[in-house]
Design a protein around this motif. Sequence first.
Motif, PDB file in Angstrom:
ATOM      1  N   UNK A   1      12.357   2.640  13.532  1.00  0.00           N
ATOM      2  CA  UNK A   1      11.545   1.454  13.724  1.00  0.00           C
ATOM      3  C   UNK A   1      10.919   1.093  12.385  1.00  0.00           C
ATOM      4  N   UNK A   2      11.023  -0.157  11.996  1.00  0.00           N
ATOM      5  CA  UNK A   2      10.251  -0.630  10.859  1.00  0.00           C
ATOM      6  C   UNK A   2       9.017  -1.287  11.451  1.00  0.00           C
ATOM      7  N   UNK A   3       7.881  -0.645  11.223  1.00  0.00           N
ATOM      8  CA  UNK A   3       6.621  -1.144  11.757  1.00  0.00           C
ATOM      9  C   UNK A   3       5.845  -1.835  10.653  1.00  0.00           C
ATOM     10  N   UNK A   4       5.423  -3.049  10.914  1.00  0.00           N
ATOM     11  CA  UNK A   4       4.528  -3.758  10.015  1.00  0.00           C
ATOM     12  C   UNK A   4       3.145  -3.566  10.607  1.00  0.00           C
ATOM     13  N   UNK A   5       2.294  -2.872   9.866  1.00  0.00           N
ATOM     14  CA  UNK A   5       1.008  -2.445  10.393  1.00  0.00           C
ATOM     15  C   UNK A   5      -0.130  -2.819   9.460  1.00  0.00           C
ATOM     16  N   UNK A   6      -1.337  -2.824  10.035  1.00  0.00           N
ATOM     17  CA  UNK A   6      -2.565  -2.893   9.238  1.00  0.00           C
ATOM     18  C   UNK A   6      -3.400  -1.684   9.620  1.00  0.00           C
TER      19      UNK A   6
ATOM     20  N   UNK B   1      -4.500  -5.485   4.837  1.00  0.00           N
ATOM     21  CA  UNK B   1      -3.280  -5.497   4.048  1.00  0.00           C
ATOM     22  C   UNK B   1      -2.130  -4.994   4.915  1.00  0.00           C
ATOM     23  N   UNK B   2      -1.093  -5.805   5.039  1.00  0.00           N
ATOM     24  CA  UNK B   2       0.058  -5.424   5.850  1.00  0.00           C
ATOM     25  C   UNK B   2       0.911  -4.421   5.079  1.00  0.00           C
TER      26      UNK B   2
ATOM     27  N   UNK C   1      -3.195   7.867   9.213  1.00  0.00           N
ATOM     28  CA  UNK C   1      -3.806   6.541   9.219  1.00  0.00           C
ATOM     29  C   UNK C   1      -3.903   6.056  10.653  1.00  0.00           C
ATOM     30  N   UNK C   2      -5.034   5.466  11.043  1.00  0.00           N
ATOM     31  CA  UNK C   2      -5.062   4.710  12.302  1.00  0.00           C
ATOM     32  C   UNK C   2      -4.587   3.287  11.985  1.00  0.00           C
ATOM     33  N   UNK C   3      -3.639   2.785  12.766  1.00  0.00           N
ATOM     34  CA  UNK C   3      -3.057   1.476  12.472  1.00  0.00           C
ATOM     35  C   UNK C   3      -2.919   0.638  13.733  1.00  0.00           C
ATOM     36  N   UNK C   4      -2.776  -0.674  13.512  1.00  0.00           N
ATOM     37  CA  UNK C   4      -2.412  -1.595  14.581  1.00  0.00           C
ATOM     38  C   UNK C   4      -1.070  -2.209  14.216  1.00  0.00           C
ATOM     39  N   UNK C   5      -0.149  -2.200  15.167  1.00  0.00           N
ATOM     40  CA  UNK C   5       1.205  -2.709  14.940  1.00  0.00           C
ATOM     41  C   UNK C   5       1.194  -4.231  15.048  1.00  0.00           C
ATOM     42  N   UNK C   6       1.734  -4.894  14.023  1.00  0.00           N
ATOM     43  CA  UNK C   6       1.817  -6.362  13.999  1.00  0.00           C
ATOM     44  C   UNK C   6       3.241  -6.866  14.196  1.00  0.00           C
TER      45      UNK C   6
ATOM     46  N   UNK D   1       0.849  -1.171   0.000  1.00  0.00           N
ATOM     47  CA  UNK D   1       0.000   0.000   0.000  1.00  0.00           C
ATOM     48  C   UNK D   1       0.895   1.236   0.000  1.00  0.00           C
ATOM     49  N   UNK D   2       0.584   2.182  -0.837  1.00  0.00           N
ATOM     50  CA  UNK D   2       1.362   3.406  -0.946  1.00  0.00           C
ATOM     51  C   UNK D   2       0.969   4.382   0.160  1.00  0.00           C
ATOM     52  N   UNK D   3       1.951   5.019   0.756  1.00  0.00           N
ATOM     53  CA  UNK D   3       1.658   6.009   1.792  1.00  0.00           C
ATOM     54  C   UNK D   3       1.150   7.302   1.156  1.00  0.00           C
ATOM     55  N   UNK D   4       0.317   8.045   1.879  1.00  0.00           N
ATOM     56  CA  UNK D   4      -0.239   9.270   1.310  1.00  0.00           C
ATOM     57  C   UNK D   4       0.772  10.418   1.336  1.00  0.00           C
ATOM     58  N   UNK D   5       0.573  11.396   0.459  1.00  0.00           N
ATOM     59  CA  UNK D   5       1.431  12.585   0.467  1.00  0.00           C
ATOM     60  C   UNK D   5       1.301  13.324   1.791  1.00  0.00           C
ATOM     61  N   UNK D   6       0.079  13.424   2.308  1.00  0.00           N
ATOM     62  CA  UNK D   6      -0.139  13.978   3.641  1.00  0.00           C
ATOM     63  C   UNK D   6      -1.425  13.397   4.199  1.00  0.00           C
ATOM     64  N   UNK D   7      -1.525  13.433   5.499  1.00  0.00           N
ATOM     65  CA  UNK D   7      -2.709  12.884   6.146  1.00  0.00           C
ATOM     66  C   UNK D   7      -2.321  11.981   7.298  1.00  0.00           C
TER      67      UNK D   7
END
Length: 77
Positions: free
Chosen positions: A27-32, A40-41, A9-14, A1-7
């Motif tokens: 930190x490399x965070x793998x999130x959904x 999608x991770x 996201x609410x995420x959960x860390x996996x 998934x591409x990150x947004x230019x700005x904005x």
Amino acid sequence: MTTPMMGAWPVEVRAVKLFTIHGDLYYELHVVRTDVPAETMTALRVPQHATAGEPKVGDRLKVTFLMGQVTGARPET
């Protein structure tokens, strides 16, 4: 998934992995994302100075972006 230019996201860390770039801690965070139905991770690279403490598996964070880069990762309220 591409990150947004700005904005944000609410995420959960996996998963969390530490690494350094030129001596700076990241930190490399793998999130959904928690605001979309598909789980999608996505891997995000978060500089230490952009976090409020050390992220852990299971944390729910609000991740903010500018120019596609993470500028903040704070506990979701």
